[in-house]
Design a protein around this motif. Structure first.
Motif, PDB file in Angstrom:
ATOM      1  N   GLY A  30      26.894  -9.611   1.287  1.00 20.53           N
ATOM      2  CA  GLY A  30      26.530 -10.955   1.753  1.00 20.53           C
ATOM      3  C   GLY A  30      26.849 -12.019   0.728  1.00 20.53           C
ATOM      4  O   GLY A  30      27.387 -13.086   1.048  1.00 20.53           O
ATOM      5  N   GLY A  31      26.537 -11.740  -0.544  1.00 19.29           N
ATOM      6  CA  GLY A  31      26.861 -12.687  -1.611  1.00 19.29           C
ATOM      7  C   GLY A  31      28.353 -12.877  -1.767  1.00 19.29           C
ATOM      8  O   GLY A  31      28.834 -13.996  -2.013  1.00 19.29           O
ATOM      9  N   GLY A  32      29.115 -11.799  -1.609  1.00 21.12           N
ATOM     10  CA  GLY A  32      30.573 -11.895  -1.689  1.00 21.12           C
ATOM     11  C   GLY A  32      31.153 -12.728  -0.564  1.00 21.12           C
ATOM     12  O   GLY A  32      32.082 -13.516  -0.777  1.00 21.12           O
ATOM     13  N   VAL A  33      30.614 -12.572   0.625  1.00 21.60           N
ATOM     14  CA  VAL A  33      31.097 -13.359   1.774  1.00 21.60           C
ATOM     15  C   VAL A  33      30.795 -14.838   1.565  1.00 21.60           C
ATOM     16  O   VAL A  33      31.643 -15.699   1.843  1.00 21.60           O
ATOM     17  N   ILE A  38      32.858 -20.301  -0.019  1.00 19.32           N
ATOM     18  CA  ILE A  38      32.914 -21.434  -0.945  1.00 19.32           C
ATOM     19  C   ILE A  38      34.324 -21.584  -1.523  1.00 19.32           C
ATOM     20  O   ILE A  38      34.847 -22.695  -1.647  1.00 19.32           O
ATOM     21  N   VAL A  39      34.958 -20.467  -1.876  1.00 19.80           N
ATOM     22  CA  VAL A  39      36.326 -20.512  -2.403  1.00 19.80           C
ATOM     23  C   VAL A  39      37.293 -21.060  -1.343  1.00 19.80           C
ATOM     24  O   VAL A  39      38.171 -21.870  -1.650  1.00 19.80           O
ATOM     25  N   PHE A  40      37.114 -20.631  -0.101  1.00 20.04           N
ATOM     26  CA  PHE A  40      37.960 -21.149   0.978  1.00 20.04           C
ATOM     27  C   PHE A  40      37.791 -22.661   1.121  1.00 20.04           C
ATOM     28  O   PHE A  40      38.776 -23.403   1.248  1.00 20.04           O
ATOM     29  N   ALA A  41      36.544 -23.125   1.092  1.00 22.64           N
ATOM     30  CA  ALA A  41      36.297 -24.562   1.222  1.00 22.64           C
ATOM     31  C   ALA A  41      36.925 -25.322   0.061  1.00 22.64           C
ATOM     32  O   ALA A  41      37.524 -26.388   0.265  1.00 22.64           O
TER      33      ALA A  41
END
Length: 112
Positions: A30-33, A38-41
């Motif tokens: 869940g934390g990785g997703v 956030i990285v995608f944004a």
């Protein structure tokens, strides 16, 4: 009250499991997703092409899922914590003096 129906929870002392993931690995995934979101944004806001962002996130997400499932199957429910704790134990303890093994005199006593 003799005809009351009670449901019994048969998994009382068992850890939670979701699609093969056990215990803390659900939280890691869940934390990785959330981190990937956030990285995608951030990549999208910077101005990278959308398909490049999606490709990078899909590759990273696939790697993340494979890694988390691999750790879940390798270490099990508590094995990862045990492996991390084992790394914290020193292999050797070096002492250059025997002073630490002698009892210290109590304050106020005449023993020296």
């Amino acid at each position: 009250m003799a005809n009351s129906v009670y449901q019994i929870n048969k998994g009382i002392n068992k850890s939670i499991e979701f699609k093969g993931l056990k215990a803390q690995y659900i939280w890691y995934l869940g934390g990785g997703v959330v981190a990937l979101l956030i990285v995608f944004a951030a990549m999208y806001i910077i101005g990278l092409p959308t398909y490049l962002c999606i490709g990078i996130i899909l590759a990273a997400g696939t790697f993340l899922v494979m890694r988390i499932y691999g750790m879940s199957h390798k270490y099990g429910e508590h094995g990862l914590m045990k492996a991390l704790a084992r790394k914290q134990v020193p292999r050797t303890i070096k002492s250059r003096s025997r002073k630490i093994f002698y009892p210290r005199p109590l304050k106020g006593s005449n023993i020296k």
